[in-house]
Design a protein around this motif. Sequence first.
Motif, PDB file in Angstrom:
ATOM      1  N   PHE A 136       0.837  -1.203   0.000  1.00 30.87           N
ATOM      2  CA  PHE A 136       0.000   0.000   0.000  1.00 30.87           C
ATOM      3  C   PHE A 136       0.870   1.250   0.000  1.00 30.87           C
ATOM      4  N   LEU A 137       0.438   2.219  -0.806  1.00 29.60           N
ATOM      5  CA  LEU A 137       1.062   3.536  -0.818  1.00 29.60           C
ATOM      6  C   LEU A 137       0.366   4.464   0.175  1.00 29.60           C
ATOM      7  N   TYR A 138      -0.962   4.419   0.187  1.00 30.86           N
ATOM      8  CA  TYR A 138      -1.770   5.195   1.132  1.00 30.86           C
ATOM      9  C   TYR A 138      -2.881   4.300   1.679  1.00 30.86           C
ATOM     10  N   GLY A 139      -3.268   4.555   2.921  1.00 30.76           N
ATOM     11  CA  GLY A 139      -4.422   3.879   3.501  1.00 30.76           C
ATOM     12  C   GLY A 139      -4.229   2.389   3.647  1.00 30.76           C
ATOM     13  N   GLN A 140      -5.324   1.648   3.505  1.00 30.28           N
ATOM     14  CA  GLN A 140      -5.306   0.203   3.693  1.00 30.28           C
ATOM     15  C   GLN A 140      -6.551  -0.398   3.039  1.00 30.28           C
ATOM     16  N   GLY A 141      -6.644  -1.724   3.101  1.00 27.35           N
ATOM     17  CA  GLY A 141      -7.820  -2.393   2.577  1.00 27.35           C
ATOM     18  C   GLY A 141      -8.964  -2.363   3.576  1.00 27.35           C
ATOM     19  N   TRP A 142     -10.074  -2.948   3.202  1.00 25.78           N
ATOM     20  CA  TRP A 142     -11.228  -2.990   4.096  1.00 25.78           C
ATOM     21  C   TRP A 142     -11.140  -4.198   5.016  1.00 25.78           C
ATOM     22  N   GLY A 143     -11.953  -4.179   6.052  1.00 24.70           N
ATOM     23  CA  GLY A 143     -11.960  -5.258   7.028  1.00 24.70           C
ATOM     24  C   GLY A 143     -13.165  -6.156   6.894  1.00 24.70           C
ATOM     25  N   GLU A 144     -13.294  -7.067   7.846  1.00 21.35           N
ATOM     26  CA  GLU A 144     -14.369  -8.059   7.803  1.00 21.35           C
ATOM     27  C   GLU A 144     -15.739  -7.403   7.916  1.00 21.35           C
ATOM     28  N   ALA A 145     -15.837  -6.325   8.703  1.00 23.72           N
ATOM     29  CA  ALA A 145     -17.132  -5.659   8.874  1.00 23.72           C
ATOM     30  C   ALA A 145     -17.614  -5.065   7.550  1.00 23.72           C
ATOM     31  N   GLU A 146     -16.705  -4.358   6.837  1.00 27.58           N
ATOM     32  CA  GLU A 146     -17.073  -3.791   5.532  1.00 27.58           C
ATOM     33  C   GLU A 146     -17.376  -4.893   4.524  1.00 27.58           C
ATOM     34  N   ASP A 147     -16.668  -5.999   4.688  1.00 31.61           N
ATOM     35  CA  ASP A 147     -16.887  -7.126   3.784  1.00 31.61           C
ATOM     36  C   ASP A 147     -18.323  -7.648   3.921  1.00 31.61           C
ATOM     37  N   LYS A 148     -18.735  -7.921   5.163  1.00 33.86           N
ATOM     38  CA  LYS A 148     -20.062  -8.482   5.391  1.00 33.86           C
ATOM     39  C   LYS A 148     -21.164  -7.499   5.017  1.00 33.86           C
ATOM     40  N   ALA A 149     -20.919  -6.204   5.286  1.00 38.55           N
ATOM     41  CA  ALA A 149     -21.934  -5.191   4.987  1.00 38.55           C
ATOM     42  C   ALA A 149     -21.980  -4.833   3.512  1.00 38.55           C
ATOM     43  N   GLY A 150     -20.980  -5.251   2.744  1.00 39.55           N
ATOM     44  CA  GLY A 150     -20.929  -4.865   1.332  1.00 39.55           C
ATOM     45  C   GLY A 150     -20.767  -3.363   1.194  1.00 39.55           C
ATOM     46  N   ALA A 151     -19.873  -2.791   2.021  1.00 41.97           N
ATOM     47  CA  ALA A 151     -19.701  -1.342   2.034  1.00 41.97           C
ATOM     48  C   ALA A 151     -19.175  -0.835   0.697  1.00 41.97           C
ATOM     49  N   ASP A 152     -19.588   0.360   0.344  1.00 45.64           N
ATOM     50  CA  ASP A 152     -19.148   0.973  -0.906  1.00 45.64           C
ATOM     51  C   ASP A 152     -17.823   1.704  -0.674  1.00 45.64           C
ATOM     52  N   VAL A 153     -16.776   0.934  -0.568  1.00 44.46           N
ATOM     53  CA  VAL A 153     -15.424   1.467  -0.417  1.00 44.46           C
ATOM     54  C   VAL A 153     -14.581   0.909  -1.560  1.00 44.46           C
ATOM     55  N   VAL A 154     -13.494   1.605  -1.889  1.00 38.08           N
ATOM     56  CA  VAL A 154     -12.677   1.204  -3.029  1.00 38.08           C
ATOM     57  C   VAL A 154     -11.207   1.417  -2.710  1.00 38.08           C
ATOM     58  N   VAL A 155     -10.383   0.495  -3.185  1.00 40.93           N
ATOM     59  CA  VAL A 155      -8.935   0.628  -3.148  1.00 40.93           C
ATOM     60  C   VAL A 155      -8.483   0.823  -4.592  1.00 40.93           C
ATOM     61  N   LEU A 156      -7.715   1.876  -4.821  1.00 45.15           N
ATOM     62  CA  LEU A 156      -7.293   2.219  -6.175  1.00 45.15           C
ATOM     63  C   LEU A 156      -5.869   1.744  -6.437  1.00 45.15           C
ATOM     64  N   GLY A 157      -5.604   1.427  -7.687  1.00 49.13           N
ATOM     65  CA  GLY A 157      -4.233   1.229  -8.115  1.00 49.13           C
ATOM     66  C   GLY A 157      -3.550   2.587  -8.244  1.00 49.13           C
ATOM     67  N   ARG A 158      -2.244   2.593  -8.106  1.00 46.35           N
ATOM     68  CA  ARG A 158      -1.512   3.867  -8.106  1.00 46.35           C
ATOM     69  C   ARG A 158      -1.705   4.646  -9.404  1.00 46.35           C
ATOM     70  N   GLU A 159      -1.668   3.961 -10.529  1.00 45.02           N
ATOM     71  CA  GLU A 159      -1.809   4.642 -11.811  1.00 45.02           C
ATOM     72  C   GLU A 159      -3.160   5.322 -11.941  1.00 45.02           C
ATOM     73  N   LEU A 160      -4.226   4.627 -11.552  1.00 41.16           N
ATOM     74  CA  LEU A 160      -5.557   5.223 -11.623  1.00 41.16           C
ATOM     75  C   LEU A 160      -5.699   6.371 -10.629  1.00 41.16           C
ATOM     76  N   ALA A 161      -5.150   6.197  -9.423  1.00 43.77           N
ATOM     77  CA  ALA A 161      -5.230   7.253  -8.415  1.00 43.77           C
ATOM     78  C   ALA A 161      -4.563   8.533  -8.901  1.00 43.77           C
ATOM     79  N   GLU A 162      -3.390   8.405  -9.524  1.00 42.96           N
ATOM     80  CA  GLU A 162      -2.687   9.583 -10.025  1.00 42.96           C
ATOM     81  C   GLU A 162      -3.414  10.200 -11.209  1.00 42.96           C
ATOM     82  N   LYS A 163      -4.059   9.380 -12.005  1.00 43.84           N
ATOM     83  CA  LYS A 163      -4.809   9.900 -13.148  1.00 43.84           C
ATOM     84  C   LYS A 163      -6.012  10.710 -12.691  1.00 43.84           C
ATOM     85  N   VAL A 164      -6.693  10.231 -11.660  1.00 41.29           N
ATOM     86  CA  VAL A 164      -7.940  10.878 -11.229  1.00 41.29           C
ATOM     87  C   VAL A 164      -7.678  11.994 -10.227  1.00 41.29           C
ATOM     88  N   PHE A 165      -6.785  11.759  -9.264  1.00 42.38           N
ATOM     89  CA  PHE A 165      -6.599  12.706  -8.161  1.00 42.38           C
ATOM     90  C   PHE A 165      -5.240  13.417  -8.188  1.00 42.38           C
TER      91      PHE A 165
END
Length: 437
Positions: A136-165
Amino acid sequence: MFGYYFKLGVRSLRRNPALTALMVLTLAVGVAASVATLTILHVMSGDPIPSKSDRLFVPLVDNNQPKGYTPGDKLNDDQSSYKDAIAILNARVGVRRVIMYGFGPSVEPPRAELGAFNVSGIAPTADFFAMFEVPFLYGQGWGEAEDKAGADVVVLGRELAEKVFGNTNPVGQTLRLMGFPYKVIGVIDYWNPLPHYHHIIGGPGSFGKPDDLFIPFNSAIRHETSHSGSMSCDGNRDPGFQGLLNSECTWIQPWIETRSASERVDVHAWLDNYANEQRKLGRLQRKAPNYVWNVMEWLEYRKVVGNDSKLQAWLAFGFLILCLVNTIGLLLAKFSVRASEVGVRRALGASRREIFNQFLIETAVVGLAGGVLGLLLAFGALALIAMQSNAMSVVAHMDWAMLATTFIMSVAAAILAGLLPTWRACQVTPALQLKSQ
């Protein structure tokens, strides 16, 4: 004496420049062709995660219909149904379990000038990042709670993150995917294991570019996100996304990680017990064997390195042997004109062993020169190969191991080619050479 003979070898390169240039070029072309082909095969067939490749397993059961099946037939498909994937995820075996499927979402970046575009992604469960050692460059992945809830969270690849943000930390920002707002919780660093053992089926392919983003498996299911890649359906299927989940269609990739390679038997035992239970419920009526592959077995089973690539490597080495035969002839011609020199040295007291060492070191100098030129030609060949496709651009690059192999192969090939000419040079009779002068 080695240093002295080495200097003589360097000087000998200037004695017959045309003949020397022809030898060096012949050797360099053979080495370059072999090394370029071997480099690609080395990258394609390497262990993508050597730290745990023997304790990461793909477990699969054969859930196809019994009609037309003959015991001993190979598995028709290489993925799991939703039912079987959920059972593997909830199994009490191994230390981590992951199920995933690929998808191709549309991205609506906050910067309007970019416009919407499509990317490739994976919808895995939470253990994905730890199981496959994703940095990981920034942040982290989601946990078991987000997994079970089907939370709308996203982990980006570095190339896409730099392109968008841009070159900023986007954790906490919102990105719209497939029309839904997703919160960015992490950005992975450059991560592109070759081959893509974790996601061979579908997606960018075994040697394509890395996936652009990752969302929780249950988030993709909750939004009824269509998968990308192959799907096999043997039997009737009800319409709609729920019909897909209830069906025997296979489209999900499962993985199990154990503490040690020896726990493979536990994975197989669990899979056999699960299959027996399902047969009592009317499923898995083929009664086919259950399969557990580790990473390298999985790559071999999926034929990631095809027979054509191996054949190309053998043909390249055949070409190298042909170049060596030509080099032997050139060395014989070069050493034969120095018979009088050998005769004088023998008459002055030089032993055959000293003559042999001198000429063999000279051939090693030729091999070293051929290695330098062969390395340049190999880089050029790899650059041309990389221009053919995105997949080839990923595998057509040389690492330090192959760089060292180039020089070792060149010098070894020259020494091998020089054995016969050197031995012939040592057989010169001093008396005959002195009488002829």
